[in-house]
Design an enzyme around this catalytic site. Structure first.
Site, PDB file in Angstrom:
ATOM      1  N   LYS A 162       0.849  -1.195   0.000  1.00  0.00           N
ATOM      2  CA  LYS A 162       0.000   0.000   0.000  1.00  0.00           C
ATOM      3  C   LYS A 162       0.887   1.248   0.000  1.00  0.00           C
ATOM      4  CE  LYS A 162      -3.665   2.632   1.117  1.00  0.00           C
ATOM      5  NZ  LYS A 162      -4.570   2.926  -0.025  1.00  0.00           N
ATOM      6  N   CYS A 201      -2.924   8.809  -7.867  1.00  0.00           N
ATOM      7  CA  CYS A 201      -4.014   8.539  -6.937  1.00  0.00           C
ATOM      8  C   CYS A 201      -5.084   9.613  -7.076  1.00  0.00           C
ATOM      9  CB  CYS A 201      -3.530   8.510  -5.492  1.00  0.00           C
ATOM     10  SG  CYS A 201      -4.912   8.118  -4.387  1.00  0.00           S
ATOM     11  N   GLY A 254      -8.745  -4.734 -13.372  1.00  0.00           N
ATOM     12  CA  GLY A 254      -9.817  -5.698 -13.582  1.00  0.00           C
ATOM     13  C   GLY A 254      -9.390  -7.126 -13.795  1.00  0.00           C
ATOM     14  N   THR A 274      -8.525  -5.434  -7.131  1.00  0.00           N
ATOM     15  CA  THR A 274      -9.880  -5.635  -6.621  1.00  0.00           C
ATOM     16  C   THR A 274     -10.252  -7.112  -6.475  1.00  0.00           C
ATOM     17  OG1 THR A 274     -10.482  -3.532  -7.621  1.00  0.00           O
ATOM     18  CG2 THR A 274     -12.294  -5.019  -7.095  1.00  0.00           C
TER      19      THR A 274
END
Ligand SMILES: Cc1cc2nc3c(=O)[nH]c(=O)nc-3n(C[C@H](O)[C@H](O)[C@H](O)COP(=O)(O)OP(=O)(O)OC[C@H]3O[C@@H](n4cnc5c(N)ncnc54)[C@H](O)[C@@H]3O)c2cc1C
Ligand SMILES: Cc1cc2nc3c(=O)[nH]c(=O)nc-3n(C[C@H](O)[C@H](O)[C@H](O)COP(=O)(O)OP(=O)(O)OC[C@H]3O[C@@H](n4cnc5c(N)ncnc54)[C@H](O)[C@@H]3O)c2cc1C
Ligand SMILES: Cc1cc2nc3c(=O)[nH]c(=O)nc-3n(C[C@H](O)[C@H](O)[C@H](O)COP(=O)(O)O)c2cc1C
Ligand SMILES: Cc1cc2nc3c(=O)[nH]c(=O)nc-3n(C[C@H](O)[C@H](O)[C@H](O)COP(=O)(O)O)c2cc1C
Ligand code: FES
Ligand code: FES
Lengths: 276, 336, 336, 276
Positions: free
Chosen positions: B78, B163, B277, B299
């Site tokens: 992160k 970001c 994706g 994700t």
């Protein structure tokens, strides 16, 4: 529970378990109860913990849905769910024999303070869901439980049988007076707090209700635990979507909670998921 | 901290307690032969092309029950900034059709806590570590990179100039060639570690930005970060995210991500790390065919905590089915 | 053709054979009152805020079995160019998660056939007609607009400077402020009809483009056109579209579209027509809350040929539920 | 059929019909047969026409799927489908009693030339699907039909019963020789063309096969009709995703076809959807 906050602490791993639907029935207006064959999660789940359910594959919604385990026994867990959006609609459509997968047990559940003799449980609507295992556990531990259970209307009262089986006393309230007292559950909760002088208060329901109960408990000097709902992506502490503002900084509802010491919660900074 | 050189990329081979990357890097099947999954990106050798996408895997600790870090091609952490960041108000996520929005806002404990806690834990695993770097200003990027450059447990830095969830800095640096170039030049000057620049898709011409950061010495580019999006709850008349807008990720954005990877890989000479994706091995193969040398899974981890492993297995299965000996052959193998 | 003035917007009221828009424009419900669906966009009064999105509804003829054109707020036709265009090679579509890619490439029979055939048919219906205009060059846009300006059966022109599916022209005009401004200025000079400029989402700052076309006299902007994307068939190692890239539409792009409508409607004073992934009345309401004065339904028509009608019904239901008397009150009603 | 090309022609409207699954069974390897209660479509569908099926709602794939109607009778239509991707997988999972919706009848089907006495049908794999109604219609009209039916292997031969019930002669071919002749269906098709001297040839199957049959028919001077597959979004002529290059310009497979006069088709310009 694993949490980056506890990066050096001992880890109790959650499991990824493939489960089978045993039963899925409507138990109140807009509320279903789904029973899952989930031996590994059932063996470890504690009151107030939750599972992260992958309801459907190939659907246009991606994410899992968090649900408290209402009851667990043997190889079975039961979830009490309210049908709200596409996820819970899809959940209501799952038939016995179908498979899905769960991550669990997740989160920190309710704790029973040493030496507690009497507990007060305050549940609003589906707030009763995470209290099924709790009231059963309290009975096992010999802690007398009083329950204040509220709902908008009689047909939406849930889990009454479980509370009646294990609690010493159950007081009902409905917003429209169709069952029990007329009004919010906070009224009987306040009375029970005064009358029964419990050693601990547990609250779950709409955040405004939890907050009101927390204040009453604080005023009465009784420790209070609340279970908070937050939108959750990962459910295991990695994504930081579920933060709760507390006196000791930002916590993750999914692994530092969902049960928090009420006096730790900074209520004004916290936010309830939008609901219509 | 002065720039270090030569680049600190052979750490794994120095540490006796670790097994070399070759142990798990190939899968043997007597019927269809061996698939060599190793790829090289920005000078780091990865045992397979699959990384975690920054911000979706924390530092790997929470996923360790499902994914042993050493199974990954690289673990991308992160974003970390100089001081602790509180992130944005809640709600921070919203679900959308085949995707999600997030406006986490780079909440992180700051670089010192990161090093003491996360990096210490990561060092116990045999996995290339890529640290994702955030900043509100060019100075902050430089300070974080400088600080991280001193750590041996880091194999590469990924500078996030994309970001969409912070007001100052973040994406602003990634949507303009000259500021993207400036951040790259300034951090390049303070580190000898492999430098990956993470690009924003919220631009008219992503290839142009990629060329600008390549010219300033980036060793690789990663893309895409999230698409700026919004969700509204009609019944409350309010945005679903407290911050109104957030970053869109998940399968919904895959077509945009594939297109950008294809455009960028034809525009630059440095390796491209593709993401956006990816849910399956076949998705990952598509990104490699479009030109990616490695991929990242974001994700999908939320949907299935073992997603990275399934993607690796899927790449192996694909290579076997098509008689491909080395996964690296997939890169750019798209036919007209 | 010289610019015409006053603008040709009250055609409906002149034609005796047509019923005025007020007949069907409001729905009465004794319990919850009447919902007035009328909205005004670019000087045209629409009986409800729901249009067909260009290119997904042809000229309405094929949909007439499902949707009587006069039920729509406006009928927006497929893009028309000066000469016939053959469009792109096949395959021209590919399905993606919650979306689709298309690279039709503005196949159309040219403006003369359009007028003789499609417009003649459309004139038999009581519906505002918006003709979508394509061009390979500024000159072509001007020529088409000039030709259409002469036709009385046209209520507004929508200039598509955002098609990602043609090599020359199309999106190129919509991704740069000065060329967007130039096209607008040049077509504005040759028509007195209401002028809508259709914007591309494939830009860094869509609000800037919107301001540029507003400054040149656009009466409204419509957005978003499709996002440039790509799909790959891993097993054949080939792009799924013959043209490799195409335009992404459908629910997948709704978050990006909503965000852009929100940004643009705060940046300009002219009305915004919102589109991108609208499937339901609630989706349409979200676009209006974000700032759209009207909406268009595109990909949803393929999924459900009655989608436009369902969207209209859904807006009515929403307004009733929330005690909203006029749909136009929804525009920009988003709360902080 | 409505088509913008015919914008001034008389309109035969397609219908949007809510239908119920009557049965859904596996009939060959990877092939299912689904029967739908669809009274309005059943009453109007002609051989070679198709329906556009909305298989699932809430799924991550949006678009309808086009399927020929294999057989129709009374209030029922039957579709023979091959399971390939997510759409057909979802179709295979639909159970009797479930509802979905169809648009149909769509497209121009097969035509029987006036005075035809003998027809040759050439079907490769699922190419047999649009020929079920055709062979039945030919029998009704007293046209003698010969059928060349091919498949990769015996277990994937479909619709044999329908052809045997209505055709004068059925010749089989499989790529692996497990049933009928060993090899492609074009070999027996060529023989039947020479032996039976049909007045019309109908072909459906992989585009290479159709093209080969078209060439043989042209060489023999026999008119030939082919049914072409194209990716389709709208299915009703509006979106231009399904174009076919013909001698009279670009046509839409969904409404100018799917059945075309073989000598009209510009084969080199046309493209088959990718398949693996
Ligand atoms: C720890 C925890 C335990 C829960 N236990 C229960 C339970 O036992 N029974 C029960 O009925 N509900 C419970 N909930 C709420 C339940 O998760 C939501 O009602 C459910 O996710 C709604 O999904 P949906 O798709 O039907 O709704 P939608 O509104 O369509 O969902 C959209 C998104 O919002 C999220 N979401 C919506 N409402 C909530 C909510 N209240 N809390 C968290 N996320 C939400 C969904 O997960 C999804 O990502 C719990 C929530 C949490 C966080
Ligand atoms: C007029 C017509 C009639 C048809 N009749 C039949 C039939 O009777 N039986 C049968 O099994 N199949 C038939 N097909 C093919 C059938 O439509 C596809 O096999 C099916 O759409 C595949 O869907 P999927 O989701 O399983 O595959 P996927 O490959 O996952 O589909 C992805 C996309 O490609 C499209 N697609 C994939 N293959 C084809 C194809 N061959 N033709 C057109 N679109 C395709 C899908 O519709 C979807 O939009 C017909 C096609 C057309 C055009
Ligand atoms: C919850 C969340 C947090 C993220 N945080 C970061 C981050 O800190 N730094 C960064 O560079 N990208 C971040 N991203 C972007 C992802 O790394 C990735 O680029 C993007 O999500 C697209 O990939 P996906 O579709 O597989 O998720 C984040 C994404 C999500 C969903
Ligand atoms: C098949 C197809 C063809 C299109 N053709 C045009 C066109 O000719 N002109 C135009 O301005 N937009 C065209 N568009 C864009 C749509 O009008 C719309 O802007 C876009 O699809 C987003 O809306 P949706 O998600 O509701 O489809 C087309 C879109 C599709 C899917
Ligand atoms: S849901 Fe991801 S950190 Fe809590
Ligand atoms: S599928 Fe839309 S025109 Fe044929």
């Amino acid at each position: 529970m694993i949490c980056a906050g506890d990066i050096s602490a001992s880890i109790e791993h959650p499991l990824l378990e493939r489960v089978t639907v045993l039963a899925n029935d409507r138990v109140a207006t807009g509320v279903g109860l789904i029973a899952l064959h989930a031996p590994r999660v059932a063996a470890r789940i504690e009151p107030g913990q939750f599972v992260h359910l992958r309801i459907a594959r190939g659907s246009s919604f991606l994410l899992r849905r968090p649900f408290s385990v209402h009851l667990a026994g043997g190889e079975r867990i039961e979830i009490l769910y309210q049908v709200l959006g596409e996820g819970t609609r899809a959940l209501a459509a799952r038939a016995p024999g179908e498979e899905m997968d769960v991550i669990g047990p997740l989160g920190r559940g309710w704790t029973v303070p040493d030496g507690a003799a009497h507990a007060l449980l305050v549940a609003g609507g589906l707030g009763a869901a995470p209290m099924g295992m709790l009231v059963a556990r309290l009975a096992d531990l010999g802690v007398a439980a009083s329950v204040a259970l509220g709902a908008p209307t009689k047909e939406r009262l849930v889990a009454l049988d479980v509370f009646e089986a294990h609690a010493r006393r159950v007081v009902l309230a409905t917003d429209d007076g169709s069952a029990g007292e007329h009004g919010f559950v906070t009224a009987p909760a306040g009375r029970l707090l005064a009358e029964d002088r419990p050693d601990v208060v547990y609250a779950c329901g709409p955040e405004v209700m939890e907050r009101a109960v927390a204040r009453m408990a604080a005023d009465a000097g009784v420790p209070c635990q609340v279970s908070l709902e937050r939108l959750m992506a990962c459910g295991i502490g990695a994504c930081l979507s579920c933060v709760v503002a507390t006196r000791s900084g930002q916590k993750r509802a999914c692994c530092d909670g969902p049960v928090f010491d009420a006096k730790e919660v900074l209520w004004d900074a916290s936010e309830v998921p939008p609901r219509h | 901290m002065p720039p270090k050189s030569p680049r600190d990329t052979d750490r794994h081979h120095e540490q006796g307690s670790r097994t070399g990357p070759d142990v798990e890097s190939s899968v043997t099947d007597n019927q269809t032969g061996t698939v060599d999954l190793r790829v090289k990106v920005a000078g780091i050798e990865l045992r397979n092309p699959v990384m975690s996408a920054s911000g979706t895997f924390a530092s790997g600790f929470e996923y360790a029950a499902f994914v042993e870090p050493s199974r990954l091609g690289a673990l991308v952490t992160k974003g970390v900034s100089l001081e602790p960041w509180a992130g944005n108000a809640s709600p921070r996520i919203a679900e959308t059709a085949s995707g999600m929005l997030n406006s986490i806002g780079l909440q992180n404990p700051g670089v010192e806590v990161f090093i003491a806690r996360d990096l210490a834990w990561l060092s116990t695993w045999d996995v290339p570590v890529v640290v994702n770097v955030s900043g509100h200003s060019v100075e902050e990027y430089v300070a974080v990179v400088e600080r991280l450059d001193a750590e041996v447990g880091i194999d590469a830095l990924e500078v996030n100039i994309s970001c969409p969830n912070v007001d100052a800095g973040g994406m602003a640096f990634g949507t303009d060639c000259s500021s993207a170039a400036e951040v790259t030049r300034r951090v390049r000057a303070v580190t000898g570690k492999p430098l990956i620049v993470k690009l924003s898709p919220n631009v008219t011409d992503i290839a142009e930005i990629a060329r600008a950061v390549e010219a300033e010495g980036a060793d690789a580019v990663s893309l895409i970060n999230t698409l700026l999006g919004m969700a509204i709850d009609a019944h409350s008349f309010k945005p679903k995210l407290a911050r109104a807008v957030g970053g869109l990720s998940g399968p919904a954005i895959k077509p945009v991500a594939l297109r950008m990877v294809w455009q960028v890989s034809r525009a630059v000479g440095i390796p491209v790390i593709g993401m956006g994706g990816i849910m399956t091995g076949e998705d990952a193969v598509e990104f490699m065919l479009a030109g990616a040398s490695a991929v990242a899974v974001g994700t999908a981890n939320f949907v299935d905590p073992t997603a990275t492993l399934r993607v690796i297995d899927g790449i192996v299965a694909f290579c076997r089915e098509h008689g491909i000996a080395r996964a690296s052959e997939l890169t750019g193998a798209l036919r007209g």
